[in-house]
Design a protein around this motif. Structure first.
Motif, PDB file in Angstrom:
ATOM      1  N   ARG A 230       0.822  -1.218   0.000  1.00  0.00           N
ATOM      2  CA  ARG A 230       0.000   0.000   0.000  1.00  0.00           C
ATOM      3  C   ARG A 230       0.850   1.260   0.000  1.00  0.00           C
ATOM      4  N   LEU A 231       1.999   1.208   0.686  1.00  0.00           N
ATOM      5  CA  LEU A 231       2.868   2.375   0.722  1.00  0.00           C
ATOM      6  C   LEU A 231       3.355   2.723  -0.678  1.00  0.00           C
ATOM      7  N   SER A 232       3.717   1.731  -1.460  1.00  0.00           N
ATOM      8  CA  SER A 232       4.171   2.041  -2.824  1.00  0.00           C
ATOM      9  C   SER A 232       3.027   2.648  -3.638  1.00  0.00           C
ATOM     10  N   ASP A 233       1.814   2.159  -3.438  1.00  0.00           N
ATOM     11  CA  ASP A 233       0.658   2.759  -4.114  1.00  0.00           C
ATOM     12  C   ASP A 233       0.463   4.205  -3.664  1.00  0.00           C
ATOM     13  N   TYR A 234       0.606   4.445  -2.376  1.00  0.00           N
ATOM     14  CA  TYR A 234       0.443   5.796  -1.852  1.00  0.00           C
ATOM     15  C   TYR A 234       1.497   6.737  -2.430  1.00  0.00           C
ATOM     16  N   LEU A 235       2.721   6.276  -2.521  1.00  0.00           N
ATOM     17  CA  LEU A 235       3.786   7.113  -3.059  1.00  0.00           C
ATOM     18  C   LEU A 235       3.514   7.488  -4.519  1.00  0.00           C
ATOM     19  N   PHE A 236       2.924   6.573  -5.271  1.00  0.00           N
ATOM     20  CA  PHE A 236       2.545   6.865  -6.650  1.00  0.00           C
ATOM     21  C   PHE A 236       1.503   7.983  -6.687  1.00  0.00           C
ATOM     22  N   VAL A 237       0.488   7.865  -5.843  1.00  0.00           N
ATOM     23  CA  VAL A 237      -0.576   8.869  -5.798  1.00  0.00           C
ATOM     24  C   VAL A 237      -0.026  10.214  -5.311  1.00  0.00           C
ATOM     25  N   VAL A 238       0.872  10.185  -4.345  1.00  0.00           N
ATOM     26  CA  VAL A 238       1.483  11.425  -3.856  1.00  0.00           C
ATOM     27  C   VAL A 238       2.256  12.110  -4.978  1.00  0.00           C
TER      28      VAL A 238
END
Length: 182
Positions: A157-165
């Motif tokens: 999920r963190l990698s997904d969040y970093l993409f969205v950020v």
């Protein structure tokens, strides 16, 4: 207390609880990659404009960087030893809520996005790839030993969040988000 201990001079390091392992051990690779990701996130945050508008995002990342430290601690804890700061499902849920909140403000994806744009966004894309590597290493450890399943979920999920950020930063700074040519 000195910063150097000399205890690793022969190619070994200690896991939590004092278990000695080679510095190339799978657990060391996994938690070391989490440390690398955390440092990369710190660099990305340092590239954000020093304005009040980014304070909320920086506050969220204070939580995330702390949790990423906890992920590393879990990966540094050998099987059968007590973890000081376990990652829980609510930590994964927190990231999902942050993803949903930011993603709702972004234009829909219609093509693959190339990493880049604002320097902070580009650095968050690099952070994302380092977190993906940490996730792969954590999965590798989990195939050999018991690992809290929330650790792998959190990294995913963190990698997904970093993409969205990264996308959010590009939108807010009016940086061009380049896509693949068809």
């Amino acid at each position: 207390m000195k910063i150097y201990t000399k205890s690793g001079d022969k190619g070994e390091t200690s896991l939590v609880a004092g278990v000695r392992v080679p510095k190339f051990a799978d657990r060391v690779e996994a938690y070391g990659t989490c440390d690398e990701a955390n440092s990369q996130i710190g660099l990305a945050l340092a590239l954000l404009p020093a304005t009040e508008e980014w304070k909320e995002l920086q506050d969220v990342f204070h939580v995330i960087q702390t949790k990423l430290f906890h992920v590393g601690a879990e990966l540094a804890t050998p099987e059968g030893k007590k973890v000081g700061w376990p990652i829980a499902e609510e930590d994964v849920t927190f990231l999902e809520e942050q993803i949903d909140m930011l993603d709702a403000k972004l234009p829909p994806l219609t093509n693959f996005i190339l990493p880049g744009g604002h320097p902070a966004a580009a650095a968050f894309h690099v952070s994302r790839t380092v977190v993906r590597r940490a996730e792969r290493k954590a999965v590798h450890v989990a195939q050999q030993e018991q690992v809290n399943p929330s650790v792998v979920k959190y990294l995913n999920r963190l990698s997904d969040y970093l993409f969205v950020v990264a996308r959010h930063i590009n939108k807010e700074t009016s940086a061009v988000e380049k896509t693949l040519h068809e």
